[in-house]
Design an enzyme around this catalytic site. Structure first.
Site, PDB file in Angstrom:
ATOM      1  N   ASP A 129      49.946  46.993  45.560  1.00  0.00           N
ATOM      2  CA  ASP A 129      49.223  45.806  45.091  1.00  0.00           C
ATOM      3  C   ASP A 129      50.191  44.655  44.799  1.00  0.00           C
ATOM      4  O   ASP A 129      49.762  43.541  44.506  1.00  0.00           O
ATOM      5  CB  ASP A 129      48.438  46.136  43.808  1.00  0.00           C
ATOM      6  CG  ASP A 129      46.940  45.974  43.996  1.00  0.00           C
ATOM      7  OD1 ASP A 129      46.527  45.507  45.066  1.00  0.00           O
ATOM      8  OD2 ASP A 129      46.189  46.316  43.056  1.00  0.00           O
ATOM      9  N   LYS A 138      38.091  50.414  50.623  1.00  0.00           N
ATOM     10  CA  LYS A 138      39.530  50.567  50.891  1.00  0.00           C
ATOM     11  C   LYS A 138      39.811  51.951  51.469  1.00  0.00           C
ATOM     12  O   LYS A 138      40.562  52.099  52.427  1.00  0.00           O
ATOM     13  CB  LYS A 138      40.338  50.358  49.600  1.00  0.00           C
ATOM     14  CG  LYS A 138      40.371  48.891  49.148  1.00  0.00           C
ATOM     15  CD  LYS A 138      41.011  48.704  47.765  1.00  0.00           C
ATOM     16  CE  LYS A 138      40.876  47.245  47.323  1.00  0.00           C
ATOM     17  NZ  LYS A 138      41.338  47.010  45.954  1.00  0.00           N
ATOM     18  N   GLN A 184      43.380  50.278  39.967  1.00  0.00           N
ATOM     19  CA  GLN A 184      42.306  49.282  40.025  1.00  0.00           C
ATOM     20  C   GLN A 184      42.185  48.585  38.667  1.00  0.00           C
ATOM     21  O   GLN A 184      42.072  49.232  37.626  1.00  0.00           O
ATOM     22  CB  GLN A 184      40.987  49.978  40.408  1.00  0.00           C
ATOM     23  CG  GLN A 184      39.817  49.057  40.621  1.00  0.00           C
ATOM     24  CD  GLN A 184      39.925  48.194  41.882  1.00  0.00           C
ATOM     25  OE1 GLN A 184      40.541  48.584  42.874  1.00  0.00           O
ATOM     26  NE2 GLN A 184      39.338  47.009  41.837  1.00  0.00           N
TER      27      GLN A 184
END
Ligand code: NDP
Length: 279
Positions: free
Chosen positions: A111, A44, A88
């Site tokens: 996200d 990413k 994450q």
């Protein structure tokens, strides 16, 4: 349906948008050192930096307290240089995942997991939407897979893939069925699917005899086996389907591209170039 060519096009578009917008910042928070998460995050960041986004990969100790993590998120919420924040998952057990996600400013929630953004998607007025489902929709659109009136079956009901892709398909006027671990007779549903999205995390959940002739199959699964990385769909399902995403090289690269696109969208919201429906 190969991911890399479309992902490369989107990343190039994002790079152009970043040049127009000026400096953009993305911060990811990783608690602990799960090796798979470390690999995903490094990809990413590589892609973000290539697109001109200033990105920071913050590694936090496995035993960080919830208060410490919440304080850090609060500082990032307030930081002007930060457009996107990604925590994450999964988090270690001492941390309440739902609480941590709620702490992220919805405007910076790249996200798309904050209840505000998830709620907007549910209401049919999407704001920031999880990247993987956005990537799936982009792949289907790029291959002109008809969705209006199509039977779409999603296997998996996670907040990050299954539920949001079901909503996006519904908004495209597909007739959507969501299957999960308690579904009785999976094949009865999958055999009806013009579009089948499989997000389970277990190899060969879908075998060729479960796939409708001429359908589009999207394999989200990433499973590490002795023979390498495989998806959730047996590869010979390609003999039955008209379209299928390979693993690797299908949805994965799209997820990264759409995370970058979400970062640009978040930056536009924060700069008032797009209206964020709040307050
Ligand atoms: P979760 O574990 O959160 O969800 C898995 C879902 O599959 C659950 O809803 C579960 O049902 C369902 N399920 C489990 N076993 C079966 C079964 N035998 N039959 C039918 N349904 C079943 O996973 P995620 O959604 O986070 O991820 C799914 C997969 O996609 C993983 O392999 C993950 O690594 C991969 N992934 C890939 C991404 C990419 O970019 N390519 C991005 C995100 C994920 P229940 O709810 O009843 O437990």
């Amino acid at each position: 349906m190969e991911g890399p060519p479309l992902a490369a096009r989107i990343r190039a578009e994002v790079a152009g948008e970043v040049r127009e917008l000026g400096a953009l910042g993305l911060v990811t928070l990783q608690v602990g050192e799960d090796p798979a998460s470390t690999i995903y995050l490094s990809r990413k960041h590589e892609a973000a930096q290539e697109a001109g986004i200033v990105s920071e990969d913050r590694k936090l100790p496995e035993d960080i307290s919830e208060e410490e993590l919440l304080e850090l998120i609060s500082a990032l919420n307030a930081a002007d240089a930060v457009d996107g924040i990604l925590v994450q998952l999964p988090l270690p057990p001492q941390l309440d995942e739902a609480r941590v996600i709620r702490a992220i400013d919805p405007l910076k929630d790249v996200d798309g997991l904050h209840p505000f953004n998830a709620g907007q998607l549910y209401l049919g007025r999407p704001t920031l939407v999880p990247a993987t489902p956005l990537g799936i929709m982009a792949l289907l659109a790029d291959h002109r897979v008809p969705l209006e009136g199509a039977e779409a079956v999603v296997i998996g009901r996670s907040d990050i893939v299954g539920k949001p892709i079901a909503h996006l398909l519904l908004q495209s006027n597909a007739t959507v069925t969501i299957c999960h671990s308690r579904t009785d007779d999976l094949a009865r549903h999958t055999l009806e699917a013009d579009v089948l999205v499989v997000a389970v995390g277990s190899p060969e959940v879908v075998t060729p005899d479960m796939v409708k002739q001429g359908s589009a199959v999207v394999d989200v699964g990433i499973n590490r086996t002795e023979g390498g990385i495989v998806g959730d769909v047996a590869p010979d399902a390609a003999d039955v389907a008209a379209f299928i995403t390979p693993v690797p090289g299908g949805v994965g690269p799209m997820t990264i591209a759409m995370l970058l696109r979400n970062t640009v969208k978040a930056a536009r919201y924060r700069r008032g170039l797009l209206a964020f429906p709040r307050g």
